[in-house]
Design an enzyme around this catalytic site. Structure first.
Site, PDB file in Angstrom:
ATOM      1  N   ALA A  38       0.824  -1.212   0.000  1.00 32.28           N
ATOM      2  CA  ALA A  38       0.000   0.000   0.000  1.00 32.28           C
ATOM      3  C   ALA A  38       0.859   1.263   0.000  1.00 32.28           C
ATOM      4  O   ALA A  38       0.584   2.208  -0.732  1.00 32.28           O
ATOM      5  CB  ALA A  38      -0.917  -0.008   1.221  1.00 32.28           C
ATOM      6  N   CYS A 186      -2.812  -5.564   9.888  1.00 33.53           N
ATOM      7  CA  CYS A 186      -3.827  -5.262   8.888  1.00 33.53           C
ATOM      8  C   CYS A 186      -4.891  -6.354   8.852  1.00 33.53           C
ATOM      9  O   CYS A 186      -5.987  -6.141   8.371  1.00 33.53           O
ATOM     10  CB  CYS A 186      -3.178  -5.079   7.526  1.00 33.53           C
ATOM     11  SG  CYS A 186      -2.080  -3.655   7.511  1.00 33.53           S
TER      12      CYS A 186
END
Ligand SMILES: [Zn+2]
Length: 340
Positions: A38, A186
């Site tokens: 990301a 995450c």
């Protein structure tokens, strides 16, 4: 600059912080992005668009469907083909800016390869998800005098901090040891794409200052932000700690590490096996595994599915074993299917 470069980068040249000299410096600069998820996909795309002349992109993983909500360079066909992220990123960046020389490296950054992979870079952007690699980068950065920009995000929260050797505290001054106890990942806490973009954008801003020849514009601060519940906070970095093992005593224990143990991957229910490099003939391995389960291979990697496990093997012998968090189970599956 050529006339076409002058037109392409005109808005950066008009911006006084960069200017003509800064843009020339960007075109001649070399940056490294470690971890192309990301954060790293955002770094790589932004630096390529800004005209940074050379990019080295290092990532050990492959593209999956669950990456697509926040990993800006990848699309559904990359996930369908399970392309290594470094290769998929290099391909996408070539379409964004053909003038940038991109080296996509499908590998885990280790003490053994860090000098080869990072030498020549003027700044390193942290797109990793683990403390071990960050300590290794910090050792390399401090020992070579090359700045790096730390970044991390989980949920809606993120933080970033520049490490400028000789000027600011280093990463080990701030985090002498990895955090103990259970940390949110995450997987357990999820992650919102706005926070990874915000953190990555702040890292890119500092990298551009350094690469454009304005390192003094980098503020020695830790920035924390929460894009959902709170705002943005900045606190001054403390001065370098004279007792810091890395920048104070100059003991670079992570650079001296020769091998790495199997590592659990953040939020993946997966373990990476990479104890030593062993080049593999993926075509021969595919033929051997065909009778035992489903095999899919491309030039970079082979994926072998034997439910409930899925093993992705790279040409350097590294493997990601999905379906377990237990390094022992992963190691025995590796030995069973790939060889001890
Ligand atoms: Zn330090």
């Amino acid at each position: 600059m050529t006339p076409s470069e002058r037109e392409r980068y005109s808005r950066q040249v008009f911006f006084p912080g960069i200017g003509e000299a800064g843009q020339e410096a960007l075109l001649a600069a070399h940056a490294a992005v470690v971890g192309c998820g990301a954060l790293g996909t955002f770094h790589a795309a932004a630096l390529a668009r800004a005209g940074v002349g050379r990019l080295t992109i290092i990532d050990r993983d492959y593209v999956e469907l669950a990456n697509l909500p926040r990993q800006w360079l990848f699309d559904e066909s990359d996930a369908e083909q399970a392309l290594p992220k470094a290769a998929a990123a290099a391909r996408a960046l070539a379409r964004i800016n053909a003038g940038v020389r991109v080296r996509g490296v499908v590998a885990d950054l280790t003490a053994a390869n860090i000098e080869d992979l990072l030498a020549g870079a003027s700044v390193i952007l942290d797109g990793t998800d683990n403390f071990e690699t960050r300590y290794l980068m910090n050792d390399w950065s401090v020992s070579r005098g090359v700045p790096w920009i730390y970044g991390a995000a989980v949920g809606s929260y993120g933080l970033t901090m520049p490490v400028l050797p000789g000027r600011t505290a280093c990463f080990r001054c701030i985090y002498p040891e990895p955090p103990g106890g259970v940390q949110p990942t995450c997987e357990t806490a999820g992650v919102v794409n706005a926070v990874t973009a915000a953190v990555a954008a702040l890292q890119v801003a500092d990298a551009l200052k350094i690469l454009a020849g304005r390192p003094e514009a980098v503020q020695p601060r830790i920035t924390t932000l929460d894009v959902w519940e709170g705002g943005i906070r900045q606190i001054a970095l403390p001065p370098p700690d004279p007792d810091c093992p890395a920048c104070g005593r100059r003991e670079f224990v992570y650079l001296e590490g020769k091998s790495r143990p199997p590592v659990k991957l953040c939020g993946r229910h997966a373990v990476q096996i990479h104890e030593r490099p062993r080049p593999l003939d993926l075509a021969a391995l595919a033929a051997a595994l065909e009778p035992l389960g489903r095999v899919r291979a491309n030039e970079y990697a082979l994926r072998f599915t034997a439910p409930p496990y899925e093993i992705t093997v790279f040409a350097d012998g590294r493997a990601i074993v999905k379906g377990t968090d237990d390094p022992g189970v992963a190691r025995s599956l590796y030995a069973r299917y790939i060889g001890a």
